[in-house]
Structure formats: structure tokens, C-alpha cells
Design a protein around this motif. Sequence first.
Motif, mmCIF file in Angstrom:
data_model
loop_
_atom_site.group_PDB
_atom_site.id
_atom_site.type_symbol
_atom_site.label_atom_id
_atom_site.label_comp_id
_atom_site.label_asym_id
_atom_site.label_seq_id
_atom_site.Cartn_x
_atom_site.Cartn_y
_atom_site.Cartn_z
ATOM 1 N N GLN A 4 47.409 54.138 32.808
ATOM 2 C CA GLN A 4 48.250 55.292 33.049
ATOM 3 C C GLN A 4 48.226 55.583 34.487
ATOM 4 O O GLN A 4 47.153 55.571 35.069
ATOM 5 N N GLN A 5 49.350 55.698 34.986
ATOM 6 C CA GLN A 5 49.364 56.179 36.390
ATOM 7 C C GLN A 5 49.980 57.658 36.660
ATOM 8 O O GLN A 5 50.981 57.880 36.027
ATOM 9 N N LEU B 92 41.127 58.770 27.600
ATOM 10 C CA LEU B 92 39.589 58.917 27.955
ATOM 11 C C LEU B 92 39.636 57.624 28.910
ATOM 12 O O LEU B 92 39.362 56.653 28.538
ATOM 13 N N ALA B 93 39.252 58.053 30.097
ATOM 14 C CA ALA B 93 39.099 57.145 30.947
ATOM 15 C C ALA B 93 37.843 56.733 31.488
ATOM 16 O O ALA B 93 36.826 57.667 31.456
ATOM 17 N N GLY C 238 40.930 50.953 39.403
ATOM 18 C CA GLY C 238 40.250 49.569 39.150
ATOM 19 C C GLY C 238 38.976 49.493 39.226
ATOM 20 O O GLY C 238 38.187 48.388 38.815
ATOM 21 N N GLU C 239 38.290 50.795 39.456
ATOM 22 C CA GLU C 239 36.837 50.814 39.534
ATOM 23 C C GLU C 239 36.195 51.633 38.595
ATOM 24 O O GLU C 239 36.728 52.640 38.227
ATOM 25 N N SER C 240 34.807 51.380 38.187
ATOM 26 C CA SER C 240 34.204 52.216 36.982
ATOM 27 C C SER C 240 34.199 53.751 37.925
ATOM 28 O O SER C 240 33.878 53.783 38.865
ATOM 29 N N GLN D 90 42.161 53.712 33.752
ATOM 30 C CA GLN D 90 42.120 52.606 32.533
ATOM 31 C C GLN D 90 41.155 53.292 31.457
ATOM 32 O O GLN D 90 40.067 53.959 31.869
ATOM 33 N N GLY D 91 41.425 53.056 30.307
ATOM 34 C CA GLY D 91 40.514 53.907 29.267
ATOM 35 C C GLY D 91 41.031 53.638 27.907
ATOM 36 O O GLY D 91 41.919 52.734 27.604
#
Length: 198
Positions: A69-70, A131-132, A137-139, A87-88
Motif C-alpha cells: 500500500q502507498q 499489518l506492516a 522496502g526495508e524492515s 508491505q505486509g
Amino acid sequence: MYFGKVKHQNHDRLPPNQQVTSGWPVLHVGDVPYYNKDLSNWDLRIGGLVDRPTVLTFEQLLSLPETSQQNDIHCVTGWSKFDNEWQGISTRAIADHVGIREEAKFVMVEAEEGWTTNVPLEDFLAETSLLAYKHNGESLTPEHGYPLRVVIPHLYFWKSAKWVRAIKFRSVNQQGFWERNGYHMYGDPWKEQRFAWD
């Protein structure tokens, strides 16, 4: 406090009395939880008004379909950060996994250090909610919620709890930590619902 504010502001995307930042301020009370990278002792408990109460390891969580999602995020303290990439796991995927009962109308998110936050079910299940475990792009870093945070971008960002450990589906709305301490029960940034008296 300096947030590295961006001079240009897109007012169509900016709620009232917010200022855009190019950074990502770290705001919380208390300690930051730190985990081993293998996350062998971490789990996510999902329960309440569900058909299949579930405990997921991080590896099991990652086996669910990933989504991206953005969105823009808006902190109750007055900063907004545009164009975040997350990301999630979709909150809808979590709901499908456990089977939400018809009487469930609200969600309580529980996190480390005793943090909790409440949201209506329809907001938790919004298309943009997830839930991200990654940002841009990074943890996630520990300060921003590693290994997992909820992201509900259309509400003030305190509703996007860091360090999530449990999700409970409920029939009644109950105050979370910040709501018990004077924050608004809903938190719509476009209506400036910052505090209980707003």
C-alpha cells in the motif's frame, strides 16, 4: 521540535493544522522492544469474536498473501508524511483467516509494553489497512514498530499501533491506552479529532 519540514505542501492531501515532514519522527512513551532477528519467541494472537482463534508465528504470518500500500500518514502532534510504501498482510486477509463473527463491531489492538488502541471494525478492514513489516522496502526499525505494526492511514497515526502482539474482535467499543488518557475515540485527522473534547 524540528521534523525536516518540506516547504511545499499539497493542501488537498494535508489535514487541517498539519505540516509535511520529509523525515519520520519517532514518538512514543516508554521503552522500545528489541527482538532477536530470528523472532523465534514472537507470536501474534488473534481472538475474541472469531470462529478460529489463532496464534501465528512470524513465519506463519509471512506465509499469508503479501500486500503493498502507498499512503500518507498524519500524527496527532501535527506532522504528516506523504507517499509511504508499506508491505505486509492485509487486515482483510487476517479476518478471512480467523472468520469474524457477525456480532463483532470493533477491534482492540494490543502491543508490547501494555499499549492498546481501539478502532471500529470497518476501519480495521478498510482496503488501505494492513499489518506492516516493511516501510519503503526495508524492515521496520525497532523505533517504528519492528517486527509488526498495524497501519490504518486514514486515522491519526496513534491508531497505527507499533509492536503488535494481539488483535481482539469485540462487540463493544472500549478505550485503548491513549483514549483512556484523553485522546479521541475515533481520531479523524480531517475533522481534527485529536482529543476527547474535540
